[in-house]
Design an enzyme around this catalytic site. Sequence first.
Site, PDB file in Angstrom:
ATOM      1  CG  LEU A 200      -4.821   6.574 -10.461  1.00 14.87           C
ATOM      2  CD1 LEU A 200      -4.420   5.410 -11.363  1.00 14.87           C
ATOM      3  CD2 LEU A 200      -6.288   6.424 -10.027  1.00 14.87           C
ATOM      4  CG  HIS A 201      -2.945   9.595  -3.566  1.00 15.78           C
ATOM      5  ND1 HIS A 201      -3.889  10.377  -4.163  1.00 15.78           N
ATOM      6  CD2 HIS A 201      -3.126   9.736  -2.227  1.00 15.78           C
ATOM      7  CE1 HIS A 201      -4.616  10.980  -3.219  1.00 15.78           C
ATOM      8  NE2 HIS A 201      -4.177  10.606  -2.047  1.00 15.78           N
ATOM      9  NE  ARG A 202      -8.416   8.756  -1.765  1.00 16.54           N
ATOM     10  CZ  ARG A 202      -7.947   9.638  -0.904  1.00 16.54           C
ATOM     11  NH1 ARG A 202      -7.276   9.233   0.160  1.00 16.54           N
ATOM     12  NH2 ARG A 202      -8.155  10.910  -1.055  1.00 16.54           N
ATOM     13  NE  ARG A 235      -0.159   5.616  -0.279  1.00 15.86           N
ATOM     14  CZ  ARG A 235      -0.124   4.746   0.737  1.00 15.86           C
ATOM     15  NH1 ARG A 235      -0.010   3.458   0.506  1.00 15.86           N
ATOM     16  NH2 ARG A 235      -0.227   5.161   1.980  1.00 15.86           N
TER      17      ARG A 235
END
Length: 365
Positions: A200-202, A235
């Site tokens: 997950l990085h969005r 992030r």
Amino acid sequence: MHVLHVVGARPNFMKAAPVLRALSPHANVRQTLVHTGQHYDAAMSDVFFKQLEMPEPDVNLEVGSDTHAQQTARIMMAIEPVLLDRKPDLVLVYGDVNSTVAAALVCSKLGIKVGHVEAGLRSGDRTMPEEINRLLTDQISDLLFTPSADGDENLLHEGIDPSRIHCVGNVMIDTLVRLLPTAEKHFPADIRLPFALVTLHRPSNVDDLPWLQKLLSSLADLSTQLTIIFPVHPRTRQRLNELTSSSAMNTPLRLLDPLPYLEFLALQQRAAVVITDSGGIQEETTFLGVPCLTVRENTERPVTIEKGTNRLVGRDLRQLRSAVQEILETRGKRGESPTKSNVPFWDGHAAERIAQIIVRRSAGK
Ligand code: UD1
């Protein structure tokens, strides 16, 4: 002919590597590789160059991280003198990251021809920074290399001259096909089966902390049934550190540092299910025939839903849980035929087709 490639972020590297290889036997093509430095950590950049057997960049602009405007502007300012000095005949840009649009824009102002590899993808969601990067890059590129037919349709719909569009296939799958036999040896020894692989990085998932917290709790619930392997993007790591509740840290999830290409590919291949918000992973799982649940409301890669193993679960955690359950019970959606014949041109030879088009054009044919 002088071809200059611009890469900047992790998902660019596996796309540029096969194109560099495919052009290298052509004696009349000289190549230069520019790394913008958008991604700079060893785990996000160096290890990919090594595993993908890419040449060292000729130039590293070392722009690093910043706001979108600052990062994009810094790439533009740093690349302009390089382009003026090196005078390429063609610049190739990859994917949809800030480095892609920044380099394409500078080229168009300097009158240098641009080729966009992975053109034509559209999520229809203009709140995604990548969607803006795709739209703008395609408008100003001279050569548009699309991975699948839906890309051609999108471009034609936007009024792009068909003579600029070339459906060549998926270069990221070229890299997968080449390295899959090697990847098998890189399966981490200490992973207990069955497992779910999570990325997950969005911004839409990880910058919304209450949502991220709920997502982590749902994943923690699933961990009673299967091991949850979660290599964490920088992030996302920052956001996890910001979560005040200690629950994120006392989690049953196996939080790992970002993994190298081969280790990650080996994990994808053996995963019971992949849960992700990445674009490329939707395609890789479709090719591998591994069930994929995409935690997004939309995708710029519809072919992975129509023909492949991908399913959008949006922001609906009940749907996520029930989809995992279904996959554990039935192995889930199979995809038509989870092989290279699944999607035309996802055959490991997309970069060769790009090279042929470039070489033919340079010979004026
Ligand atoms: C970028 C791309 C995204 C792609 C993703 C893959 C854009 C707009 N986004 O998002 O499309 O899916 O790469 O990873 O170009 N950081 C590090 N080390 C690094 C790189 C980044 O610590 O080597 C941290 C920085 O604090 C940075 C944050 O990660 O602020 C985000 O990096 P950035 O390049 O801005 O965007 P990504 O989220 O990686």
